[in-house]
Design an enzyme around this catalytic site. Structure first.
Site, PDB file in Angstrom:
ATOM      1  N   SER A 195     -35.805  10.668  24.093  1.00 46.77           N
ATOM      2  CA  SER A 195     -34.451  10.420  23.539  1.00 46.77           C
ATOM      3  C   SER A 195     -34.717  10.536  22.043  1.00 46.77           C
ATOM      4  O   SER A 195     -35.562  10.053  21.493  1.00 46.77           O
ATOM      5  CB  SER A 195     -33.961   9.112  24.129  1.00 46.77           C
ATOM      6  OG  SER A 195     -34.103   7.970  23.159  1.00 46.77           O
ATOM      7  N   LYS A 196     -33.695  10.833  21.418  1.00 42.86           N
ATOM      8  CA  LYS A 196     -33.636  10.934  19.853  1.00 42.86           C
ATOM      9  C   LYS A 196     -34.007   9.671  19.357  1.00 42.86           C
ATOM     10  O   LYS A 196     -34.407   9.598  18.211  1.00 42.86           O
ATOM     11  CB  LYS A 196     -32.364  11.684  19.436  1.00 42.86           C
ATOM     12  CG  LYS A 196     -32.434  12.348  18.164  1.00 42.86           C
ATOM     13  CD  LYS A 196     -30.998  12.869  17.631  1.00 42.86           C
ATOM     14  CE  LYS A 196     -31.229  13.283  16.280  1.00 42.86           C
ATOM     15  NZ  LYS A 196     -29.896  13.560  15.552  1.00 42.86           N
ATOM     16  N   ARG A 197     -33.393   8.499  20.017  1.00 43.94           N
ATOM     17  CA  ARG A 197     -33.431   7.311  19.210  1.00 43.94           C
ATOM     18  C   ARG A 197     -34.776   6.721  19.378  1.00 43.94           C
ATOM     19  O   ARG A 197     -35.434   5.993  18.603  1.00 43.94           O
ATOM     20  CB  ARG A 197     -32.446   6.229  20.153  1.00 43.94           C
ATOM     21  CG  ARG A 197     -32.284   5.244  19.356  1.00 43.94           C
ATOM     22  CD  ARG A 197     -30.860   4.308  20.263  1.00 43.94           C
ATOM     23  NE  ARG A 197     -30.872   4.595  21.654  1.00 43.94           N
ATOM     24  CZ  ARG A 197     -31.726   3.861  22.388  1.00 43.94           C
ATOM     25  NH1 ARG A 197     -32.197   2.686  22.134  1.00 43.94           N
ATOM     26  NH2 ARG A 197     -31.535   4.224  23.515  1.00 43.94           N
ATOM     27  N   ASP A 215     -37.886   8.343  20.540  1.00 44.75           N
ATOM     28  CA  ASP A 215     -38.967   9.290  20.407  1.00 44.75           C
ATOM     29  C   ASP A 215     -38.670  10.244  19.452  1.00 44.75           C
ATOM     30  O   ASP A 215     -37.761  10.443  18.952  1.00 44.75           O
ATOM     31  CB  ASP A 215     -39.188  10.133  21.726  1.00 44.75           C
ATOM     32  CG  ASP A 215     -39.409   9.337  23.006  1.00 44.75           C
ATOM     33  OD1 ASP A 215     -40.186   8.437  23.268  1.00 44.75           O
ATOM     34  OD2 ASP A 215     -38.114   9.339  23.978  1.00 44.75           O
TER      35      ASP A 215
END
Ligand code: GLU
Ligand code: ZN
Length: 461
Positions: free
Chosen positions: A239-241, A243
């Site tokens: 996930s962008k948040r 990783d």
């Protein structure tokens, strides 16, 4: 590589502003397939969503493909240029009664679903209302009530879905914009795509894809290969948040494109002989989509870092210097880098670590923890005093300095590594770095002596 081939695959990113590592894996596996089979590798930007039709959301994606040397064939295709193709396809579907108009809002559909017990998706409310086109009306595709839609995936074998479980999905928004699903199918047909190689997140779209394909009378369907999902250490979808998912971040963090590309190839695939780090030409020769494992693949930054270290060590010294130069601050640091390149290559796992191997050229780095750690030893003062005399060597070479250092350790009856620490910190400010004697040679006699003296005074003024 076969000379002639009618095969075609494509990478079809949506403009998100950055290249996700999962997308990069899709691009790479398409590219490997193409280079292996002689297929054409086409690039299509899926920007039907007018808000996303902005060049800055695509530039980084193309830059990162170039950085990874994933070269595509022909010009980039933009869906935003092809609106008339989609309109024609929708007209054909409307004419063949495969569609109907719908004026339901999302909230209305949700409320009805809730009242009916919570089944998600569109409930077919407008199927038989006979609405015509008009503002606020979307076009839905009427999916068959019976039977099933099935396909053979190269990676997942047979996949079958009951048509009753496929909702009547929107193909044109109420704004008139064609939806991804429609444009995706129309373009694959018009571009002659024979192999659709894409992420597992699209597996659910494929039955809809096939229904549209058939309704449009496109003939033989492409072969599908849905690549494994990438997960983090906790086995959760990246996930962008949580990783680091942007390829550009890895570039900025000092990873080499060859290492990144080699690592991405190992996500869900491995060569039969188990030799994982190898030139891309060999990976192209060995790569088979059929050998890709459908289970989620762990995106392991530690392993990537390890592989990057191997690639750094394998670079020719001047190539290493050229690439690492971008990461160091100035000409003095670059000179140290050039002088000590092979020794730094042995040690640095990413290019961002390189500055710490050369930044002492300007003076010892200010690091209180390193100082305390090295200077708390009772030997520190004796080592500095001793070095000041011992390093009065005839020739200022790493060999002579090393010999002088060993003599000093003998004289102080100390293990050499115990005096390496204080001397290294006195001269560089750091506890780790290139071998001490090569550092001293680079600094020269006068500068070394000056730094030893300053450190000694600092220790007990
Ligand atoms: N545009 C889609 C995405 O970025 C890819 C669609 C496809 O490869 O078929 O996820
Ligand atoms: Zn409706």
């Amino acid at each position: 590589m076969p000379a002639e081939s009618d095969l075609r695959c494509r990478f079809a990113p949506s403009p998100t502003g950055y290249l996700h590592v999962g997308s990069a894996q899709s691009a790479l596996f398409n590219w490997l397939f193409a280079r292996r089979t002689g297929a054409q590798f086409l690039l299509r930007v899926e920007d039907t969503d007018t808000e996303r039709n902005r060049p800055e959301l695509t530039d980084n994606i193309l830059d990162m493909l170039r950085w990874l040397s994933l070269d595509w064939d022909g010009d980039v295709v933009h869906q935003s240029d092809r609106g008339s193709l989609y309109t024609a396809a929708v007209d054909a579907l409307v004419a063949r009664a495969h569609t109907y108009y719908c004026d339901c809002t999302g909230e209305q559909v949700q409320a009805r679903n809730k009242a009916a017990g919570g089944k998600p998706g569109y409930d077919g409310h407008c199927r038989d209302r006979g609405l015509g086109p008009g503002p606020g009306r979307a076009v839905r595709f009427r999916t068959p009530d019976d039977g099933s839609t099935a396909f053979d995936d190269l990676i997942r074998e047979h996949v079958a879905v009951e048509n009753a479980n496929i909702e009547d999905f929107v193909i044109v928004r109420s704004s008139g914009a064609p939806l991804f699903l429609l444009a995706n199918v129309v373009d694959d047909a018009s571009m002659g795509i024979t192999h659709v190689i894409r992420g597992e997140d699209h597996l659910n779209n494929t039955p809809k894809y096939l229904l549209l394909w058939e309704a449009l009378g496109y003939g033989p369907v492409p072969v599908f290969a849905h690549l494994p999902l990438l997960v983090n250490e906790q086995r959760k979808k990246l996930s962008k948040r949580r990783d680091d998912v942007s390829v550009a971040d890895y570039k900025d963090r000092g990873f080499l494109p060859e290492a990144m590309r080699n690592y991405l190839a190992l996500l869900g695939w491995g060569p039969p002989d188990g030799i994982e780090v190898r030139p891309i030409e060999q990976i192209v020769d060995l790569f088979r989509l059929e050998d890709v494992n459908p289970s989620p693949a762990f995106f392991d930054v530690k392993k990537l870092t390890h592989i990057n270290g191997e690639y750094i060590r394998a670079l020719a010294a001047d190539d290493f210097v050229a690439r690492a130069s971008e990461f160091v601050a100035d000409a003095d640091e670059r000179a140290a880098l050039a002088a000590l390149a092979p020794l730094i290559q042995e040690r640095a796992k990413t290019l961002t670590e390189v500055p710490a191997y050369v930044d002492w050229v300007h003076g010892p780095v200010d690091d209180a923890r390193a100082w305390d750690k090295a200077m708390k030893s009772a030997l520190a003062a004796a080592a500095l005093d001793g070095a000041y005399e011992a390093f009065d060597v005839t020739t200022w070479t790493a060999d002579d300095l090393h010999a002088a250092f060993i003599d000093l350790a003998d004289r102080l009856e100390a293990p050499p590594r115990k005096i390496d620490g204080p001397l290294r910190v006195a001269v560089t400010g750091r506890t780790v770095g290139p071998p001490l004697f090569d550092v001293l040679v680079h600094l020269g006699r006068d500068e070394t002596m000056a730094r030893l003296r300053t450190a000694r005074e600092q220790l007990s003024p």
